[in-house]
Design an enzyme around this catalytic site. Structure first.
Site, PDB file in Angstrom:
ATOM      1  N   LEU A 351       0.840  -1.194   0.000  1.00 48.28           N
ATOM      2  CA  LEU A 351       0.000   0.000   0.000  1.00 48.28           C
ATOM      3  C   LEU A 351       0.875   1.244   0.000  1.00 48.28           C
ATOM      4  CD1 LEU A 351      -2.441  -1.296   2.738  1.00 48.28           C
ATOM      5  CD2 LEU A 351      -2.964  -1.092   0.305  1.00 48.28           C
ATOM      6  N   THR A 352       0.706   2.086  -0.999  1.00 42.82           N
ATOM      7  CA  THR A 352       1.508   3.296  -1.107  1.00 42.82           C
ATOM      8  C   THR A 352       1.200   4.248   0.042  1.00 42.82           C
ATOM      9  OG1 THR A 352       1.510   3.092  -3.504  1.00 42.82           O
ATOM     10  CG2 THR A 352       2.074   5.234  -2.616  1.00 42.82           C
ATOM     11  N   GLN A 404       7.931  -5.166  -3.335  1.00 42.21           N
ATOM     12  CA  GLN A 404       7.341  -4.908  -4.651  1.00 42.21           C
ATOM     13  C   GLN A 404       8.157  -3.839  -5.366  1.00 42.21           C
ATOM     14  OE1 GLN A 404       3.522  -2.655  -5.545  1.00 42.21           O
ATOM     15  NE2 GLN A 404       2.817  -4.730  -5.984  1.00 42.21           N
ATOM     16  N   CYS A 435       0.011  -0.610 -11.535  1.00 35.17           N
ATOM     17  CA  CYS A 435      -0.094   0.717 -10.909  1.00 35.17           C
ATOM     18  C   CYS A 435      -0.751   1.698 -11.888  1.00 35.17           C
ATOM     19  CB  CYS A 435       1.284   1.228 -10.497  1.00 35.17           C
ATOM     20  SG  CYS A 435       1.242   2.878  -9.757  1.00 35.17           S
ATOM     21  N   ASN A 537      -8.048  -9.600  -5.872  1.00 33.94           N
ATOM     22  CA  ASN A 537      -7.902  -8.367  -5.101  1.00 33.94           C
ATOM     23  C   ASN A 537      -9.030  -7.411  -5.468  1.00 33.94           C
ATOM     24  OD1 ASN A 537      -5.830  -5.467  -5.298  1.00 33.94           O
ATOM     25  ND2 ASN A 537      -6.812  -6.240  -3.484  1.00 33.94           N
ATOM     26  N   ARG A 563      -7.444  -1.818   0.611  1.00 37.91           N
ATOM     27  CA  ARG A 563      -8.116  -0.701   1.278  1.00 37.91           C
ATOM     28  C   ARG A 563      -8.931  -1.148   2.488  1.00 37.91           C
ATOM     29  NH1 ARG A 563     -11.651   2.371  -2.788  1.00 37.91           N
ATOM     30  NH2 ARG A 563     -11.931   0.289  -3.648  1.00 37.91           N
TER      31      ARG A 563
END
Length: 697
Positions: A351-352, A404, A435, A537, A563
């Site tokens: 998660l960014t 990643q 992405c 996902n 999320r």
């Protein structure tokens, strides 16, 4: 969940602003009288009526038009005041140097020992040596104990620690540093970083595999000879920042200065198409006799040699070309790799921004089985950027951990994979091919690769042939909406060398709008070969969602949670215990306390570490406010796409945690980390939701 230590801060009723008791909503708001089924159909969370806030009073002022104009003008003025002046890199660097000399930034050696003569650099040190000035402006210590005080080890931050009053011994910080290093691994050593800066790192395995696959490009390697130092340097596309490059190399290289530490969505839209560039010029593979020093990780450096004549240089290229024939034997068959069984394991997605090491530690406590670091750009890793390498850090509690990476070309990905394999301890390496961020896609990486299957093939084959670690891939359904193509590639991805693939059930064009297409994910899982594990996902927010996806498609190995974990990290506990956890506000606050403690251990307990922890805590709170307690819902479980209405909680703290105002998030951070600095403001980095009061209320 076990109670966290009381070394952060005890919350009192006085610290939480009292709110009015729950009131019955006004009859003027017709939406509140809709049935729960009607609200769910409109993707509005069906909160029980007794907890809903009354609607705002309607305006009866005749000057509504003028008021609207004034409000828009004020909003535009406040927005313009938030826009920071754009400064050049040179100006920013000069300001950083000046700030380092201020009393705020005390030399680390002096802070550790308390001795102004302890710094070995003396007057040449870039930081302040004025101990008295530092102590005069240092804010009061935070309540609680220093996070590094365990095991009677001295704090590595010494006098700069915001908990310095609880220190037992600040004479030496050696033990404290050892304590910190023992719990986290995957740091970049200074020796390797200098080699990357000087563009002298050798990637023998990667170059050999690239040559065997025909992905290395023409064998024309320019060598620049520094007459003053007699140093031979290869002119590669990954030149260190700040060094002079030739024009040809500059044209072929990727401008990594635009690649962010944490990718942001708020960048300008640009064209997603790009011209296919010439293949990068790769470094030569030199025989051991032509190399001198070897680094601890096994990477060799091109030796300094002034007296090499043309005959020896020709011999160097001959040795390079001689490796072309046996290169194919270096590639490892996918079945010979150490495989990881993802079946039914709870996988926390990379998660960014928010998926940092402290957050992953929280999720591990709450039941996550597999964790993965934030997405790191290959070009930045190859340049030795410390900020990018920090994304690869691993905590000792992460027993099944992967990193990643994101790259646009086989050579950059293969060399990055080899470097990570040498420098880091990881269980698998995931390649991001999904992405959707503009700045990543415009470089030819991320979901842009879905439009270039031959490039995908080259990247996966080069990466899997370079290391024996499992290589996994994360993709979206397609680049354009309505043009799904992963089902046509799923059979090839396994044969190219990937051991697992995660499919996010949305296209790049779709971003995060609409629900994920799980029917298509299941279709791809059924088409996949038995040797390729497929993970789904998208939109998992309860144990019911998890059970349905696993039971609907037995071919699906597991599901990745993204999320949903940001909004309620105890989702992993719910899945393992198969229950809807009506978690109380006190338990949620304890989770935040754990996060703060982990953040101080990771980023530091000095001023900078405290504010960094605060920043990432606020980013996380911009997600957790979307959670609606189970006891307040007419229909359970909550769905990820539901928009929460404005409501009261069952107590003041629950009401505060439900606020979507950044001002309330800051107040929560002050309960855990003390008062914010003067002039502090915060706006969430992501823009998946619009916040009316994002600029601190």
């Amino acid at each position: 969940m076990a109670e966290s230590p009381k070394d952060i801060q005890v919350v009192t009723e006085a610290e939480i602003e009292a709110v009015p008791p729950p009131k019955q909503p006004s009859n003027s708001n017709g939406a509140t009288h809709q049935t729960p089924e009607e609200l769910v159909a409109r993707a509005i969370a069906p909160v029980k009526r007794e907890f809903l806030r009354p609607p705002p009073p309607t305006r009866t002022n005749q000057n509504d038009g003028a008021s609207d104009a004034d409000s828009k003008a004020n909003a535009k003025q406040s927005e313009s005041s938030l826009v920071k002046e754009k400064k050049s890199k040179r100006q920013l660097k000069r300001e950083r140097r000046q700030e380092q000399k201020s009393a705020l930034h005390l030399c680390a050696e002096i802070a550790k020992t308390g001795d102004v003569n302890a710094c070995p650099y003396k007057d040449k040190c870039r930081f302040s040596h004025d101990l008295q000035a530092f102590m005069d402006q240092k804010p009061a210590d935070l309540e609680g104990e220093c996070p590094f005080i365990s095991a009677d080890a001295p704090c590595p931050y010494g006098l700069a620690c915001r908990f310095a009053g609880t220190h037992k011994d600040v004479a030496s910080a050696t033990t404290g540093n050892m304590l910190k290093q023992s719990s986290e691994v995957n740091g970049l050593s200074k020796d390797v970083q200098k080699l990357l800066w000087k563009n002298k790192m050798r990637f023998t395995k990667a170059d050999a595999v690239l040559k065997s696959l025909g992905l290395m490009g023409p064998n024309k390697k320019k060598m620049l000879v520094d007459k003053e130092e007699g140093e031979v340097v290869l002119n590669d596309s990954h030149a260190a920042a700040g060094e002079t490059e030739s024009k040809n190399a500059a044209n072929d290289s990727v401008d990594c200065s635009e690649c962010p530490l944490t990718a942001e969505d708020n960048l300008e839209e640009a064209s997603a198409t790009e011209e296919l560039r010439p293949l990068k010029k790769a470094k030569s593979v030199v025989d051991e006799n032509c190399c001198s020093d070897e680094v601890e990780n096994g990477a060799t450096v091109l030796e300094k040699d002034i007296g090499k004549d043309s005959a020896e240089t020709e011999l160097l290229h001959t040795a390079d070309d001689g490796l072309a024939e046996p290169d194919r034997s270096l590639k490892i068959h996918p079945r010979e790799k150490k495989l990881i069984d993802f079946r039914e394991k709870l996988y926390l997605a990379p998660l960014t921004t928010v998926g940092n090491l402290p957050f992953r530690r929280v999720c591990k406590i709450l039941g996550a089985d597999v964790t993965c670091g934030e997405m790191a750009m290959c070009t930045n890793l190859l340049q030795g950027q410390a900020s990018e390498w920090a994304l690869l850090r691993r905590h000792s509690s992460e027993d099944l951990f992967g990193v990643q990476i994101c790259g646009a070309y086989p050579d950059t990905v293969a060399r990055t994979v080899e470097l990570i394999d040498k420098e880091c301890t990881v269980d698998f390496i995931d390649i991001n091919m999904g992405c959707p961020i503009d700045i990543v896609v415009n470089k030819g990486a991320g979901s842009c690769l879905l439009t270039k299957p031959l490039r995908m093939k080259g990247i996966i084959e080069a990466a899997s042939g370079t290391v024996d670690k499992p290589i996994t891939v994360k993709v979206r359904t397609a680049y354009f909406e309505g043009k799904n193509r992963v089902d046509s590639l799923i059979g090839d991805i396994g044969s190219w060398g990937a051991t697992a693939v995660t499919i996010h059930g949305r296209s790049r064009q779709q971003r995060y709008s609409k629900l994920a297409d799980w029917d298509y994910i299941n279709q791809c899982a059924r088409k996949a070969p038995s040797t390729l594990q497929v993970l789904g996902n998208g939109d998992i927010f309860s144990y019911v969602d998890w059970n349905n996806h696993i039971s609907d498609c037995p071919e699906l190995s597991s599901c990745m949670i993204a999320r949903g974990a940001l909004t309620k990290p105890w989702l992993f506990t719910e899945i393992k215990e198969q229950r809807h956890w009506d978690i109380c506000s006190g338990e949620r606050l304890n989770i935040l306390k754990d996060y703060v403690r982990f953040g101080l251990e990771h980023w530091g307990s000095d001023r900078k570490g405290v504010e960094t922890t605060r920043h990432f805590l606020l980013e996380w709170l911009s997600y957790t406010c979307r959670y609606i307690p189970v006891g307040l819902l007419d229909v359970i479980p909550q769905r990820l796409n539901w928009r929460p209405p404005s409501y009261y909680g069952r107590d003041d703290l629950e009401t505060l945690l439900a606020s979507d105002s950044a001002a309330d998030w800051i107040r929560i951070s002050e309960m855990l980390l003390g008062k914010v600095p003067d002039g502090f403001t915060f706006a969430p980095k992501h823009k998946s939701n619009a916040y009316d009061r994002a600029e601190n209320g």
